[in-house]
Design a protein around this motif. Structure first.
Motif, PDB file in Angstrom:
ATOM      1  N   ALA A 107       0.821  -1.216   0.000  1.00  0.00           N
ATOM      2  CA  ALA A 107       0.000   0.000   0.000  1.00  0.00           C
ATOM      3  C   ALA A 107       0.850   1.259   0.000  1.00  0.00           C
ATOM      4  CB  ALA A 107      -0.911  -0.005   1.220  1.00  0.00           C
ATOM      5  N   VAL A 108       2.101   1.099   0.403  1.00  0.00           N
ATOM      6  CA  VAL A 108       2.988   2.276   0.446  1.00  0.00           C
ATOM      7  C   VAL A 108       4.340   1.964  -0.194  1.00  0.00           C
ATOM      8  CG1 VAL A 108       2.072   3.497   2.449  1.00  0.00           C
ATOM      9  CG2 VAL A 108       3.662   1.602   2.789  1.00  0.00           C
ATOM     10  N   GLY A 109       4.977   3.008  -0.693  1.00  0.00           N
ATOM     11  CA  GLY A 109       6.314   2.831  -1.271  1.00  0.00           C
ATOM     12  C   GLY A 109       6.210   2.210  -2.652  1.00  0.00           C
ATOM     13  N   GLY A 110       7.102   2.652  -3.525  1.00  0.00           N
ATOM     14  CA  GLY A 110       7.125   2.077  -4.873  1.00  0.00           C
ATOM     15  C   GLY A 110       6.149   2.764  -5.794  1.00  0.00           C
ATOM     16  N   GLY A 111       6.453   2.644  -7.073  1.00  0.00           N
ATOM     17  CA  GLY A 111       5.683   3.344  -8.094  1.00  0.00           C
ATOM     18  C   GLY A 111       4.242   2.877  -8.208  1.00  0.00           C
ATOM     19  N   VAL A 112       4.014   1.558  -8.043  1.00  0.00           N
ATOM     20  CA  VAL A 112       2.660   1.040  -8.249  1.00  0.00           C
ATOM     21  C   VAL A 112       1.709   1.623  -7.212  1.00  0.00           C
ATOM     22  CG1 VAL A 112       1.234  -1.032  -8.341  1.00  0.00           C
ATOM     23  CG2 VAL A 112       3.575  -1.103  -9.200  1.00  0.00           C
ATOM     24  N   ILE A 134       0.944   5.222  -7.990  1.00  0.00           N
ATOM     25  CA  ILE A 134      -0.031   5.404  -9.079  1.00  0.00           C
ATOM     26  C   ILE A 134      -1.449   5.109  -8.575  1.00  0.00           C
ATOM     27  CG2 ILE A 134      -0.809   4.486 -11.305  1.00  0.00           C
ATOM     28  CD1 ILE A 134       2.195   3.897 -11.877  1.00  0.00           C
ATOM     29  N   LEU A 135      -1.585   4.014  -7.822  1.00  0.00           N
ATOM     30  CA  LEU A 135      -2.924   3.657  -7.345  1.00  0.00           C
ATOM     31  C   LEU A 135      -3.472   4.724  -6.401  1.00  0.00           C
ATOM     32  CD1 LEU A 135      -2.515  -0.204  -6.889  1.00  0.00           C
ATOM     33  CD2 LEU A 135      -3.875   0.986  -8.601  1.00  0.00           C
ATOM     34  N   HIS A 136      -2.621   5.277  -5.556  1.00  0.00           N
ATOM     35  CA  HIS A 136      -3.068   6.339  -4.650  1.00  0.00           C
ATOM     36  C   HIS A 136      -3.554   7.555  -5.425  1.00  0.00           C
ATOM     37  CE1 HIS A 136      -2.430   4.892  -0.650  1.00  0.00           C
ATOM     38  NE2 HIS A 136      -1.204   4.484  -0.917  1.00  0.00           N
ATOM     39  N   PHE A 171      -1.636  -4.419 -24.237  1.00  0.00           N
ATOM     40  CA  PHE A 171      -1.810  -2.998 -24.497  1.00  0.00           C
ATOM     41  C   PHE A 171      -0.595  -2.205 -24.023  1.00  0.00           C
ATOM     42  CE2 PHE A 171      -6.066  -4.785 -24.067  1.00  0.00           C
ATOM     43  CZ  PHE A 171      -6.594  -4.414 -25.301  1.00  0.00           C
ATOM     44  N   LEU A 172      -0.412  -1.083 -24.691  1.00  0.00           N
ATOM     45  CA  LEU A 172       0.692  -0.196 -24.338  1.00  0.00           C
ATOM     46  C   LEU A 172       0.136   0.990 -23.552  1.00  0.00           C
ATOM     47  CD1 LEU A 172       3.583   0.957 -24.671  1.00  0.00           C
ATOM     48  CD2 LEU A 172       2.842   1.914 -26.845  1.00  0.00           C
ATOM     49  N   ILE A 173       0.589   1.130 -22.335  1.00  0.00           N
ATOM     50  CA  ILE A 173       0.211   2.316 -21.568  1.00  0.00           C
ATOM     51  C   ILE A 173       1.478   2.917 -20.987  1.00  0.00           C
ATOM     52  CG2 ILE A 173      -1.103   3.255 -19.645  1.00  0.00           C
ATOM     53  CD1 ILE A 173      -3.213   1.252 -20.076  1.00  0.00           C
ATOM     54  N   ALA A 174       1.841   4.076 -21.490  1.00  0.00           N
ATOM     55  CA  ALA A 174       3.055   4.730 -21.010  1.00  0.00           C
ATOM     56  C   ALA A 174       2.787   5.302 -19.618  1.00  0.00           C
ATOM     57  CB  ALA A 174       3.439   5.851 -21.971  1.00  0.00           C
ATOM     58  N   PRO A 175       3.833   5.422 -18.813  1.00  0.00           N
ATOM     59  CA  PRO A 175       3.639   6.046 -17.504  1.00  0.00           C
ATOM     60  C   PRO A 175       3.297   7.526 -17.653  1.00  0.00           C
ATOM     61  CG  PRO A 175       5.881   5.202 -17.754  1.00  0.00           C
ATOM     62  CD  PRO A 175       5.204   5.046 -19.063  1.00  0.00           C
ATOM     63  N   SER A 176       3.099   8.180 -16.531  1.00  0.00           N
ATOM     64  CA  SER A 176       2.688   9.584 -16.612  1.00  0.00           C
ATOM     65  C   SER A 176       3.221  10.351 -15.416  1.00  0.00           C
ATOM     66  CB  SER A 176       1.167   9.660 -16.597  1.00  0.00           C
ATOM     67  OG  SER A 176       0.671   9.118 -15.383  1.00  0.00           O
ATOM     68  N   ILE A 177       3.128  11.666 -15.501  1.00  0.00           N
ATOM     69  CA  ILE A 177       3.449  12.489 -14.337  1.00  0.00           C
ATOM     70  C   ILE A 177       2.166  13.175 -13.875  1.00  0.00           C
ATOM     71  CG2 ILE A 177       5.848  12.887 -15.019  1.00  0.00           C
ATOM     72  CD1 ILE A 177       4.941  15.743 -15.877  1.00  0.00           C
ATOM     73  N   LEU A 229       0.516  13.063 -19.171  1.00  0.00           N
ATOM     74  CA  LEU A 229      -0.072  13.476 -17.892  1.00  0.00           C
ATOM     75  C   LEU A 229      -0.989  12.385 -17.355  1.00  0.00           C
ATOM     76  CD1 LEU A 229      -0.940  17.260 -18.337  1.00  0.00           C
ATOM     77  CD2 LEU A 229       1.154  16.219 -17.468  1.00  0.00           C
ATOM     78  N   LEU A 230      -1.224  12.461 -16.055  1.00  0.00           N
ATOM     79  CA  LEU A 230      -2.028  11.455 -15.364  1.00  0.00           C
ATOM     80  C   LEU A 230      -3.399  11.227 -16.011  1.00  0.00           C
ATOM     81  CD1 LEU A 230      -2.046   9.699 -12.755  1.00  0.00           C
ATOM     82  CD2 LEU A 230      -3.154  11.607 -11.619  1.00  0.00           C
ATOM     83  N   THR A 231      -3.994  12.295 -16.554  1.00  0.00           N
ATOM     84  CA  THR A 231      -5.328  12.163 -17.150  1.00  0.00           C
ATOM     85  C   THR A 231      -5.293  11.251 -18.384  1.00  0.00           C
ATOM     86  OG1 THR A 231      -4.798  14.326 -18.045  1.00  0.00           O
ATOM     87  CG2 THR A 231      -6.478  14.236 -16.348  1.00  0.00           C
ATOM     88  N   ARG A 232      -4.207  11.295 -19.145  1.00  0.00           N
ATOM     89  CA  ARG A 232      -4.061  10.393 -20.293  1.00  0.00           C
ATOM     90  C   ARG A 232      -3.902   8.948 -19.820  1.00  0.00           C
ATOM     91  NH1 ARG A 232      -0.791   6.755 -20.910  1.00  0.00           N
ATOM     92  NH2 ARG A 232       0.904   8.108 -20.278  1.00  0.00           N
ATOM     93  N   HIS A 233      -3.171   8.793 -18.741  1.00  0.00           N
ATOM     94  CA  HIS A 233      -2.951   7.472 -18.143  1.00  0.00           C
ATOM     95  C   HIS A 233      -4.296   6.867 -17.700  1.00  0.00           C
ATOM     96  CE1 HIS A 233       0.313   5.340 -15.511  1.00  0.00           C
ATOM     97  NE2 HIS A 233      -0.497   4.478 -16.051  1.00  0.00           N
TER      98      HIS A 233
END
Lengths: 407, 225
Positions: free
Chosen positions: A38-43, A46-48, A183-189, A383-387
């Motif tokens: 639930a904490v730490g790390g990119g995943v 993103i979920l938060h 599917f291809l989903i690029a990361p986002s900021i 951007l996050l909205t595209r993600h």
């Protein structure tokens, strides 16, 4: 003001309206995310960020965690390294330990989602819970660079992957030939995060002051941890070539990890190469100083990213979002973010970086244009909205396998 | 003074969203690229000839296609790259026609320059085949005559213009862009329809295209006042 309203101010209301339209098509579906922490790390990060937005859009998105002991996570760490291509010795006992914990999770976790969205390898075996007649859709989201995975681990995981309905990768080079859709989903900021949000000029000045930097000459900056793969010494070499002709200064700023012996060694080498040069600032910035990093990027005239190897390299999008002109190596995901001479300069050597820096220092109008194009490119694509939109589209694709879908 | 007609059918502006689907096919040489180009779906050909346009629409009015870009940059075959980049996409009515034209160009080049077969891209620069999955959504803009059409065209998103100009013509194989089709068949604006279909949309940015079409329509509207 809701979170979505805040994003609308940045990306435009039409983008938010599209998200709402897509979300409407997912009414009645429960999206269940499952990962290992639930904490730490990119995943987790993103979920938060994603879940509150999905909820605001009216999508019933939830999040569950698997459990695992130390041995389990030691094995999955080895899986992670092996998927990255690093040689790892994984014994039958380790695979057995992975399966034992996985079985406990299979027994304990309630897979209630209409769409079960499983993140990374730790919970991958949960697919064994799937009963095809249930109508559930299972998606595996791989956040790891699997372009050159070690066969032992890839072959082990493949059996699980093939049982999913679809999987999602972050870059084209990560894709393998698979019998399921991918599917291809690029990361986002996130433009609203501390790392990327707009800052008052006064704060930017105060950060420069804190580090004793004045703005009497152009600032060139590389932000990255002190790591051989980020080639900070190469950046100094390039800077010194430029400094012969252009009065400018260099900031090398990055996280200081005292527990990482390699990082200390690289930092030492950087300091030796900088040799007390009055125009080179080597800043060791503690983790969690996102606002300061943001300020340094905004204070810079040019951002450099002279990596020798890179994953996706989101620091590029961070810099471009601040409309900074960027000179970067053409490695990893960087060419997806920069189109050479349109939205930045791509290079392959120290000489190339030096040349690019000189070009931009001597042609500020051109540099400005590159930065502005880069910002627009990030706005449209990273951007996050595209993600979020891509996730919604993947969910919708699970119910329609055509290349053209009327919604 | 020419009178404006009310449309027999209203025109609904659509928008489009896209998702990239990976195929796992990767090429490191020109021959591999050619073989996959023969095999992959139209959705793949569409992705690699229109992706740049979608992602960089604000940047450049002359977007290169991925095949051309890769052949020039990763293999260093600039002449072939330039030939593929200059293919006049607007002359084709289907994606398969476009695919065949590119294949023919590459085959002819390989025949003339067999040494090109021996060039390999670096491991980081392989060509990855990707499919474009398109999602079409109706927008709130539904118009009944030329005046309303112009008003809506001012405000719809560039994705909407993109859909009606590029996807409708080539992906849905209508042979003509949606605007021209409606103008001709529903409001009887044959001249205007022809003027729009004669534009080469590949040489405009999306917003320049909007401005250009609006200019043509406004000229026609002024005439009717």
């Amino acid at each position: 003001m809701t979170k979505l309203d805040e994003y609308a101010l940045i990306v435009g209301q039409s983008v938010i309206d599209e998200l709402k339209l897509l979300a409407e098509r997912l009414q009645g579906k429960v999206i269940q995310n499952i990962n290992s922490t639930a904490v730490g790390g990119g995943v987790a990060e993103i979920l938060h960020r994603m879940l509150p937005l999905l909820k605001e859009l009216g999508v019933d998105a939830r999040w569950d965690l698997i459990k695992g002991g130390e041995t389990f996570f030691q094995v999955t760490k080895k899986f992670h390294n092996a998927l990255h291509g690093k040689p790892e010795k994984i014994t039958p006992k380790m695979f057995a330990a992975f399966m034992e914990t996985s079985q406990q999770n299979i027994d304990e976790i309630d897979a209630y989602g209409d769409i079960v969205f499983v993140h990374d390898p730790q919970p991958i075996a949960l697919i064994l819970k799937n009963k095809p007649e249930s109508g559930q859709k299972w998606v595996w989201r791989c956040h790891i660079d699997v372009s050159r995975p070690r066969p032992q681990v890839w072959n082990f995981l493949k059996d699980f992957i093939f049982s999913y309905d679809a999987c999602v990768f972050s870059a084209p080079s990560f894709s393998q030939r698979l019998p399921i859709r991918q599917f291809l989903i690029a990361p986002s900021i996130d433009p609203l995060s501390d790392k990327n949000k707009g800052l008052p000029q006064g704060y930017i000045e105060s950060v420069l002051e804190k580090y004793g930097i004045t703005r009497d000459k152009p600032i060139i900056t590389q932000i990255s941890r002190f790591d051989y793969l980020k080639d900070p010494v190469g950046v100094i070499e390039a800077f010194l070539k430029v400094r012969k002709y252009n009065d400018c200064q260099l900031i090398l700023a990055g996280g200081s990890a005292t527990d990482d012996p390699e990082s200390s060694q690289v930092l030492e080498e950087v300091l030796i190469r900088a040799d007390g040069h009055p125009d080179i600032y080597v800043l060791s910035i503690p983790p969690g100083s996102d606002l300061e990093i943001n300020a340094l990027q905004r204070a810079s005239d040019i951002i450099v990213q002279k990596s020798l190897k890179e994953g996706f390299g989101l620091t590029i999008s961070e810099a471009l979002w601040k409309a900074r002109p960027v000179v970067a190596s053409a490695v990893g995901g960087i060419p997806l973010q920069i189109t050479h001479q349109y939205s930045g300069l791509l290079t392959h050597s120290i000489e190339g970086v030096a040349f690019g820096l000189k070009q931009l220092l001597n042609s500020p109008e051109y540099a400005k244009q590159l930065g502005e194009n880069g910002r627009e490119h990030v706005k449209q694509n990273f951007l996050l909205t595209r993600h979020l939109r891509d996730y919604l589209l993947v969910f919708l694709s699970l119910y329609d396998s055509h290349d053209i879908v009327y919604l | 003074m020419d009178k404006l007609n009310k449309g027999l059918e209203p025109f609904t502006f659509y928008s489009r969203l896209h998702l990239s689907e990976l195929t796992g096919y990767r090429a490191t040489t020109l021959v591999e690229l050619l073989n996959f180009m023969r095999e992959v779906s139209d959705a793949c050909i569409y992705h690699h000839t229109h992706r740049f346009l979608q992602q960089h629409q604000f940047l450049s009015p002359e977007p290169p296609n991925d095949f051309a870009h890769w052949i020039s940059r990763a293999l260093g075959e600039d002449t072939l790259g330039e030939m593929l980049a200059s293919i006049d996409i607007i002359q084709f009515c289907t994606l398969d026609e476009l695919r065949q034209a590119m294949i023919k160009e590459i085959e002819a080049y390989l025949k003339k320059n067999p040494r090109a077969k021996k060039k390999f891209a670096n491991p980081d620069e392989e060509f990855h085949f990707i499919k474009a999955i398109s999602f079409f959504l109706p927008t709130q803009y539904v118009v009944h005559n030329l005046k309303e059409f112009a008003q809506a065209l001012e405000v719809v998103t560039v994705d909407s213009i993109y859909f009606h100009i590029f996807e409708a013509r080539l992906r849905l194989e209508k042979g003509v862009n949606d605007f021209s089709y409606w103008l001709e068949t529903s409001v009887g604006e044959n001249d205007l329809a022809k003027q729009i279909s004669q534009l080469d949309p590949y040489t405009y940015t999306m917003n320049d295209l909007r401005t250009k079409i609006l200019k043509l329509i406004n000229k026609r509207l002024t005439k009717s006042n």
